[in-house]
Design an enzyme around this catalytic site. Structure first.
Site, short mmCIF file in Angstrom:
data_model
loop_
_atom_site.label_atom_id
_atom_site.label_comp_id
_atom_site.label_asym_id
_atom_site.label_seq_id
_atom_site.Cartn_x
_atom_site.Cartn_y
_atom_site.Cartn_z
N CYS B 162 -15.01 4.12 6.63
CA CYS B 162 -14.62 3.04 7.53
C CYS B 162 -14.26 3.52 8.93
CB CYS B 162 -13.49 2.24 6.90
SG CYS B 162 -13.97 1.71 5.25
N HIS B 302 -6.49 -0.67 12.93
CA HIS B 302 -7.37 -0.60 11.76
C HIS B 302 -6.96 -1.69 10.77
CE1 HIS B 302 -10.28 1.10 9.09
NE2 HIS B 302 -9.39 1.30 8.14
N GLU B 313 -0.33 3.51 9.61
CA GLU B 313 -0.87 3.34 10.96
C GLU B 313 0.27 3.04 11.93
OE1 GLU B 313 -3.68 0.13 11.52
OE2 GLU B 313 -4.45 1.03 13.37
N LYS B 334 -9.27 -7.73 11.64
CA LYS B 334 -9.81 -7.86 10.27
C LYS B 334 -9.23 -9.09 9.57
CE LYS B 334 -11.01 -3.01 9.38
NZ LYS B 334 -10.40 -2.31 10.54
N HIS B 339 -13.27 -6.74 6.51
CA HIS B 339 -13.47 -5.32 6.80
C HIS B 339 -14.96 -5.00 6.75
CE1 HIS B 339 -13.00 -1.18 7.15
NE2 HIS B 339 -12.11 -0.91 6.21
N PHE B 400 -11.94 6.25 3.99
CA PHE B 400 -11.81 7.03 2.75
C PHE B 400 -12.39 8.42 3.00
CE2 PHE B 400 -12.13 3.11 -0.27
CZ PHE B 400 -10.80 2.81 -0.02
#
Lengths: 81, 412
Positions: B162, B302, B313, B334, B339, B400
């Site tokens: 991502c 994010h 974050e 998002k 996402h 990830f």
């Protein structure tokens, strides 16, 4: 058993589906690579679709001999016989 | 002195808009692109998650029938967004040997791969499409964009889950700074709303299970957030050496001032709870762009809406910006479009650029009870006006694998 005209029409539909070319552009004397700008991957897709449509086998080693639309029509007609 | 890099073209196809003007209008308004999936396979496989955020404009409405057949859905989205960005840049002539592509994907041609596997099992090898390999390869989107635009200075495919779309911006900046290209079309594309990835992400408990209320499922920073919502689409940005843009009288949206990529080396999927890798990425991007915390006015976060992801974050932003963070407004877009995985960083970069250009930060929806452990100034309700003068917006993306990527956008 399909006539040559029927095979040509069916082949033109397959070519149209794969490349977007108008079916009228697919004429007997046209070369797949030179005139119709069909690359080898598209040619294989057309071959496999033609096998299913006309219930024939077109061996991989035969594909390089199918230079023109007439070559393909004649091969399919022969294979159906 | 390194070459300055500017952004001169934007493109996108997303769950809340099939082009940039629609995306921007909806991002300011605050709409949800998440809906119950109408697809038969949801019931066929009894998927635990029955909703997602599909692209609002199907690629088939933009591309020709033959283009659709020869491209995986991820590549279709890439080409749609890249063409819009290219047209938007107004570039009419370019040295094609100095034009590069950096187009990311997280997952690649998963539809093509699995369709071909089904065909092989059901009909045998003869029926597997000859186009299968070029359609499923992860570099498919970059290659298709390169082919479409005649970009011959290299076509790169960052794959960092991502963070991929944001990493593409990092590569683009480096290509121009190092003198290897004058113009780079950057972006990210993803099309993974397919039963297998939906089942896999659900299996790892990453997806929201709010099946009865999809529109409110993506709720970053909310105390009741329970996972992310799968989205799809693509974003694209034309990066250009400043002198190249000025010479042709281009409209310049903003400067791509700095970028960075770091790795957590902590866990294959879980974010470092202290956000150390993200902190290093933020600091590195700011250092790269000669940016002080006080210059930063906006962050496109994010913020995926997972219970474990949103807080680190915040920790990283606090570590990088210190007390100035309290004066920075944050948008978690998002919440609106879900996402987009490998495309998310590209689409959110588009939004960060527009925020700087229009001096307006888009809204975050579905934030009803803000997690007290995440005391950020989140933009809710109406868009936030950004100040006059030189301003900077940051866009964070994490993936990830422990991938962290940050871009810093400065007004011009």
């Amino acid at each position: 058993m399909a006539s040559n005209e029927e095979i040509l029409a069916g082949l033109a539909e397959i070519v149209n589906e794969e490349t977007g070319l108008e079916t009228e552009a697919v004429e007997m004397d046209k070369s797949f690579t030179e005139d119709l700008d069909i690359d080898s991957i598209s040619m294989m897709t057309i071959v496999v679709n033609a096998e299913e449509k006309f219930d024939v086998k077109i061996p991989d080693e035969e594909v390089k001999n199918l230079k023109t639309v007439a070559d393909a029509v004649n091969f399919i007609a022969g294979a159906q016989a | 002195m390194a070459r300055k890099v500017v952004i001169t073209g934007l493109g996108a196809t997303t769950p809340i808009g099939g082009d940039v003007p629609t995306l921007w209008a909806n991002a300011l308004k605050g709409v949800s692109g998440a809906h119950t999936l109408p697809d038969e396979w949801v019931e066929t496989y009894n998927l635990p998650v029955k909703f997602a955020a599909k692209a609002s404009t199907p690629a088939s409405e933009v591309l020709s029938r033959v283009e659709m057949k020869r491209m995986d859905p991820s590549t279709q989205f890439a080409v749609v967004a890249a063409r819009e960005a290219w047209k938007d840049s107004g570039i009419e002539t370019v040295d094609h040997d100095r034009l590069a592509v950096a187009f990311a994907t997280g997952i690649g041609g998963v539809w093509t791969l699995l369709d071909a596997w089904d065909t092989l099992k059901e009909k045998g090898p003869r029926r597997v499409l000859p186009m299968t390999v070029p359609m499923l390869m992860p570099n498919g989107p970059a290659a298709a964009v390169s082919l479409d635009l005649g970009a011959r200075a290299g076509a790169h495919t960052p794959v960092s889950a991502c963070a991929s779309g944001t990493e593409a911006m990092h590569i683009g900046l480096e290509l121009i700074r190092s003198g290897k290209a004058d113009v780079v079309v950057c972006g990210g594309a993803e099309a993974a709303i397919h039963p297998m990835p939906m089942a896999s992400f659900a299996a790892m408990q990453a997806l929201s299970k709010r099946n009865d209320d999809p529109e409110h499922a993506s709720r970053p920073y909310d105390i009741d957030r329970d996972g992310f919502v799968m989205g799809e689409g693509a974003g694209a940005l034309v990066l250009e050496a400043e002198e190249h843009a000025i010479a042709r009288g281009a409209t310049i949206y903003a400067e791509l001032a700095g970028t960075s990529v770091t790795a957590d080396a902590y866990h294959i999927t879980a974010p470092d709870p202290e956000g150390l890798g993200a902190t290093r990425a933020l600091k590195a991007a700011m250092f790269d762009g000669r940016i002080q915390p006080e210059d930063v006015v906006h962050v496109n976060a994010h913020a995926t809406s997972t219970p474990v992801g949103d807080k680190p974050e915040y920790t990283a932003l606090r570590a990088a910006l210190g007390s100035h963070l309290d004066k920075v407004c944050v948008s978690a877009t998002k919440s609106q479009m879900g996402h987009l995985l490998g495309a998310s960083g590209a689409v959110e970069s588009v939004l960060a650029v527009l925020a700087v250009y229009h001096r307006k930060a888009p809204v975050t929806i579905n934030l009803e009870n803000q997690d007290p452990e995440i005391p950020l100034d989140v933009v809710v309700g109406t868009p936030r006006e950004l100040p006059e003068g030189s301003i900077v917006a940051l866009n964070n993306s994490f993936g990830f694998g422990g991938h962290n990527a940050v871009v810093a956008i400065r007004s011009v």
